[in-house]
Design an enzyme around this catalytic site. Structure first.
Site, PDB file in Angstrom:
ATOM      1  N   ASN A 181     -26.617  56.773  -3.087  1.00  0.00           N
ATOM      2  CA  ASN A 181     -26.984  58.188  -3.301  1.00  0.00           C
ATOM      3  C   ASN A 181     -25.818  59.067  -3.751  1.00  0.00           C
ATOM      4  O   ASN A 181     -26.005  60.043  -4.449  1.00  0.00           O
ATOM      5  CB  ASN A 181     -27.678  58.766  -2.065  1.00  0.00           C
ATOM      6  CG  ASN A 181     -26.881  58.616  -0.804  1.00  0.00           C
ATOM      7  OD1 ASN A 181     -25.901  57.867  -0.761  1.00  0.00           O
ATOM      8  ND2 ASN A 181     -27.282  59.311   0.241  1.00  0.00           N
ATOM      9  N   LYS A 204     -17.118  47.796  -2.073  1.00  0.00           N
ATOM     10  CA  LYS A 204     -18.353  47.266  -2.670  1.00  0.00           C
ATOM     11  C   LYS A 204     -19.380  48.387  -2.758  1.00  0.00           C
ATOM     12  O   LYS A 204     -19.884  48.851  -1.730  1.00  0.00           O
ATOM     13  CB  LYS A 204     -18.931  46.125  -1.824  1.00  0.00           C
ATOM     14  CG  LYS A 204     -20.058  45.401  -2.563  1.00  0.00           C
ATOM     15  CD  LYS A 204     -20.900  44.515  -1.682  1.00  0.00           C
ATOM     16  CE  LYS A 204     -21.936  45.307  -0.925  1.00  0.00           C
ATOM     17  NZ  LYS A 204     -22.890  46.040  -1.799  1.00  0.00           N
ATOM     18  N   SER A 257     -28.114  52.091   5.695  1.00  0.00           N
ATOM     19  CA  SER A 257     -29.233  52.170   6.636  1.00  0.00           C
ATOM     20  C   SER A 257     -28.851  51.677   8.036  1.00  0.00           C
ATOM     21  O   SER A 257     -27.865  50.951   8.199  1.00  0.00           O
ATOM     22  CB  SER A 257     -30.393  51.335   6.097  1.00  0.00           C
ATOM     23  OG  SER A 257     -30.004  49.982   6.047  1.00  0.00           O
ATOM     24  N   VAL A 258     -29.651  52.037   9.010  1.00  0.00           N
ATOM     25  CA  VAL A 258     -29.394  51.622  10.400  1.00  0.00           C
ATOM     26  C   VAL A 258     -29.451  50.093  10.567  1.00  0.00           C
ATOM     27  O   VAL A 258     -28.539  49.511  11.172  1.00  0.00           O
ATOM     28  CB  VAL A 258     -30.364  52.332  11.381  1.00  0.00           C
ATOM     29  CG1 VAL A 258     -30.204  51.807  12.799  1.00  0.00           C
ATOM     30  CG2 VAL A 258     -30.134  53.840  11.343  1.00  0.00           C
ATOM     31  N   THR A 260     -28.812  47.686   8.468  1.00  0.00           N
ATOM     32  CA  THR A 260     -27.618  47.052   7.896  1.00  0.00           C
ATOM     33  C   THR A 260     -26.389  47.417   8.733  1.00  0.00           C
ATOM     34  O   THR A 260     -25.529  46.568   8.980  1.00  0.00           O
ATOM     35  CB  THR A 260     -27.418  47.471   6.423  1.00  0.00           C
ATOM     36  OG1 THR A 260     -28.631  47.233   5.717  1.00  0.00           O
ATOM     37  CG2 THR A 260     -26.305  46.698   5.773  1.00  0.00           C
ATOM     38  N   GLU A 278     -21.783  55.242   8.885  1.00  0.00           N
ATOM     39  CA  GLU A 278     -22.478  56.475   8.461  1.00  0.00           C
ATOM     40  C   GLU A 278     -23.899  56.074   8.106  1.00  0.00           C
ATOM     41  O   GLU A 278     -24.150  55.566   7.020  1.00  0.00           O
ATOM     42  CB  GLU A 278     -21.802  57.071   7.217  1.00  0.00           C
ATOM     43  CG  GLU A 278     -20.416  57.603   7.444  1.00  0.00           C
ATOM     44  CD  GLU A 278     -20.404  58.809   8.357  1.00  0.00           C
ATOM     45  OE1 GLU A 278     -21.479  59.388   8.650  1.00  0.00           O
ATOM     46  OE2 GLU A 278     -19.303  59.160   8.812  1.00  0.00           O
ATOM     47  N   CYS A 312     -28.643  61.404   3.475  1.00  0.00           N
ATOM     48  CA  CYS A 312     -28.767  60.975   4.869  1.00  0.00           C
ATOM     49  C   CYS A 312     -28.834  62.138   5.850  1.00  0.00           C
ATOM     50  O   CYS A 312     -29.498  62.054   6.877  1.00  0.00           O
ATOM     51  CB  CYS A 312     -27.597  60.066   5.221  1.00  0.00           C
ATOM     52  SG  CYS A 312     -26.019  60.846   4.881  1.00  0.00           S
ATOM     53  N   GLU A 415     -37.221  58.229   8.485  1.00  0.00           N
ATOM     54  CA  GLU A 415     -36.456  58.722   7.339  1.00  0.00           C
ATOM     55  C   GLU A 415     -37.169  58.304   6.059  1.00  0.00           C
ATOM     56  O   GLU A 415     -37.342  57.116   5.802  1.00  0.00           O
ATOM     57  CB  GLU A 415     -35.044  58.125   7.374  1.00  0.00           C
ATOM     58  CG  GLU A 415     -34.153  58.677   6.297  1.00  0.00           C
ATOM     59  CD  GLU A 415     -32.730  58.113   6.340  1.00  0.00           C
ATOM     60  OE1 GLU A 415     -32.570  56.903   6.575  1.00  0.00           O
ATOM     61  OE2 GLU A 415     -31.780  58.898   6.131  1.00  0.00           O
ATOM     62  N   GLU A 492     -16.011  60.644   8.863  1.00  0.00           N
ATOM     63  CA  GLU A 492     -15.386  60.744   7.553  1.00  0.00           C
ATOM     64  C   GLU A 492     -14.990  62.207   7.372  1.00  0.00           C
ATOM     65  O   GLU A 492     -15.521  63.098   8.025  1.00  0.00           O
ATOM     66  CB  GLU A 492     -16.381  60.309   6.465  1.00  0.00           C
ATOM     67  CG  GLU A 492     -16.832  58.888   6.699  1.00  0.00           C
ATOM     68  CD  GLU A 492     -17.349  58.172   5.474  1.00  0.00           C
ATOM     69  OE1 GLU A 492     -18.458  58.490   5.039  1.00  0.00           O
ATOM     70  OE2 GLU A 492     -16.613  57.292   4.971  1.00  0.00           O
TER      71      GLU A 492
END
Ligand SMILES: NC(=O)C1=CN([C@@H]2O[C@H](COP(=O)(O)OP(=O)(O)OC[C@H]3O[C@@H](n4cnc5c(N)ncnc54)[C@H](O)[C@@H]3O)[C@@H](O)[C@H]2O)C=CC1
Ligand SMILES: C[N+](C)(C)CCCC(=O)O
Length: 518
Positions: A181, A204, A257-258, A260, A278, A312, A415, A492
């Site tokens: 995003n 990556k 995502s949660v 992952t 994040e 997010c 979400e 962050e």
């Protein structure tokens, strides 16, 4: 606060050759011809692969590149390249690192039109928004350039003239894994503090958006980082796993995502690697009836429709106090109907396509269940085909406002990651706080009110890492950003990120004789 905080600086930039080149980029024309991995100071094809991916131009549905997903050997090469650069970079003074980061920021400013255009072509967000992302990106490098020079330890006086001091040291090779995003901006949010602290990085990007991050690698090289300091490997889950499991990786910073995030934490746990996560959110935006209505409406727009709603920290559960529900809803719907959808490279477009067909189908899946569960479609939520024939294959939809929502509906609980706002009426502060916090997520939250005490009381009670009073989704780099609960941990941006990319060493110095117990 203006979204485009550094606007005047952008306007002063003299057009250069690259700017002129990017001006000639129009939707439907870009085709990538260069390798997308970056290692040892140049673009390379991976030496081994685990399959192939295609990346699209979401506005047209065209494939703009097909690339190999890096295999275990290529991932190892990138990590070894980072390791050797780390030896040089970590020995430099903070001021030396600072100068390189400032130079990288300058080059990003100089190339901002080209980078923004690439971001728009590969992600689909409007060029207006992409420019803001690029501004935030170079500001991030400038901000951490300042921190690089200011990094210092403490001195602690002990008895008898002995003393101790602390050193803040880099971690080593850090891995960044990004989402699609904010491809370029997420890379800068991770690389800025990582490099400022003296680390090397292997990054990556999401396989959906492989193109712009390689530009960042080239820019770092041009700015003067040691060869191999910032590397890019392309691929999906398998490539990501090689990175997370590699014994020479010191840290993983992940945006996505949660599910992952949870897998990444599990892999990192095996070798005790620290992680920053994040993850997603389903954030509440609470609008009290004493709010400045126009600001509240604009806040709700900002909270829901940037980057086609694929953000997010969006405030997708908009709680509105019942006595202004009707007026607020009417105003929001009026504004949403006016959003200009279309070719994202055109100056007046404010909403482009979603990232891909899968995401579009996912969003329509949520809307189908919203309809079945009794939500009222106040506007939008339909597939959209712009008039321009070249956009026929694009992944467009009309932005959607759902009324008559209740807390148990799927569209309110999960979400969606698309341009869908759910409006929920409430009566009292106590009630709305309980409902706002009734979620496993905790990334962000916002409140609109003119009552100063209530504003602070409400944000203090919100279980979320990033809270806004009387605005939403402004994210200057100076502010730490990150989640509570299942939205992740670590931060962050802000000074806080420096701590997540460094470790503290204590050195205890004896100035007298050793008094042994034995
Ligand atoms: N927090 C945020 O900013 C974002 C949240 N999301 C959420 O995630 C959903 C799906 O988006 P995706 O991009 O598919 O998210 P994802 O979590 O699947 O992917 C994010 C990144 O992780 C990588 N990855 C996937 N599996 C991995 C594994 N096993 N090991 C290591 N790396 C792995 C991906 O290649 C990508 O670079 C969205 O619908 C949204 O709910 C997505 C993008 C950004
Ligand atoms: C820039 N901002 C605050 C709108 C979103 C950044 C977080 C994300 O990656 O979704």
């Amino acid at each position: 606060m203006s979204l485009l905080r550094a606007g005047p600086i952008l306007n002063l930039l003299v057009p250069n050759l690259r700017f002129a080149m990017s001006r000639s980029l129009t939707t439907g024309t870009f085709q990538n011809t260069q390798p997308l991995n970056y290692r040892g100071g140049s673009r390379v094809q991976p030496i081994d692969s685990v399959g192939e991916e295609k990346a699209y131009e979401p506005a047209t549905g065209r494939v703009i590149t097909t690339f190999a997903c890096s295999g275990e050997k290529e991932v190892n090469e990138a990590i070894q390249s980072a390791r050797s650069a780390f030896k040089i970079w970590s020995q430099k003074s903070g001021m030396e690192r600072s100068r390189v980061l400032l130079e990288a920021a300058r080059i990003i400013r100089e190339r901002s039109e080209e980078i923004a255009a690439m971001e728009t072509i590969n992600n689909g967000k409007s060029i207006f928004e992409a420019r803001v992302d690029v501004e935030i990106s170079w500001q991030t490098l400038e901000y951490y350039a300042g921190h690089a020079g200011a990094m210092a330890g403490q001195h602690v006086q002990l008895a008898g003239g002995s003393f101790a001091y602390t050193r803040r040291e880099p971690l080593g090779v850090c891995v960044g894994i990004g989402a699609w995003n904010y491809p370029f901006q997420i890379a800068c949010w991770k690389a800025g503090p990582a490099l400022a602290c003296g680390n090397a990085m292997v990054y990556k990007p999401s396989p959906f958006t492989p193109v712009s991050v390689v530009l960042l690698a080239e820019i770092f090289a041009e700015a003067g980082v040691p060869t191999g300091l910032f590397n890019v490997v392309q691929g999906g889950a398998a490539t990501g796993e090689f990175l997370c499991k590699h014994p020479d990786v010191a840290k993983v910073s992940f945006t996505g995502s949660v599910p992952t995030g949870s897998k990444i934490m599990e892999m990192a746990a095996k070798s005790i690697k620290p992680v920053t996560l994040e993850l997603g959110g389903k954030s509440p935006l609470i609008i009290f009836s004493d709010s400045d209505l126009e600001n509240a409406v604009n806040g709700a727009m900002m909270a829901n429709f940037l980057t086609q709603g694929q953000v997010c920290c969006n405030g997708t559960r908009v709680f509105v106090q019942r006595d202004i529900l009707e007026k607020f809803t009417e105003e929001v719907v009026k504004k949403v109907k006016k959003i200009k959808i279309g070719d994202p490279l055109l100056e007046d477009t404010r909403m482009g396509p979603l990232i891909n067909q899968i995401q579009l189908d996912r969003v329509f899946g949520f809307l189908k269940s919203a309809r079945q569960q009794g939500a009222k479609f106040l506007t939008g939520g339909e597939p959209y085909t712009p008039e321009d024939p070249k956009l026929k294959g694009g992944f467009f939809m009309t932005p959607c406002v759902l009324g008559g929502c209740t807390d148990d509906m799927t569209c309110v609980k999960e979400e969606i990651f698309g341009p869908v706002m759910s409006i929920l009426p409430f009566d009292s502060e106590e009630e709305v706080l309980a409902r706002a916090n009734d979620t496993t997520y905790g990334l962000a939250g916002g409140v609109f009110t003119r009552d100063i005490q209530r504003a602070h009381r409400v944000v203090a009670a919100l279980q979320a890492g990033m809270c806004f009073i009387n605005n939403y989704n402004v994210s200057p780099v100076e502010l730490p950003f990150g989640g509570y609960k299942k939205s992740g941990f670590g931060r962050e941006n802000g000074q806080a990120a420096m701590e997540h990319y460094s470790q503290l060493k204590t050195v205890c110095v004896e100035m007298g004789n050793v008094e042994s117990v034995f």
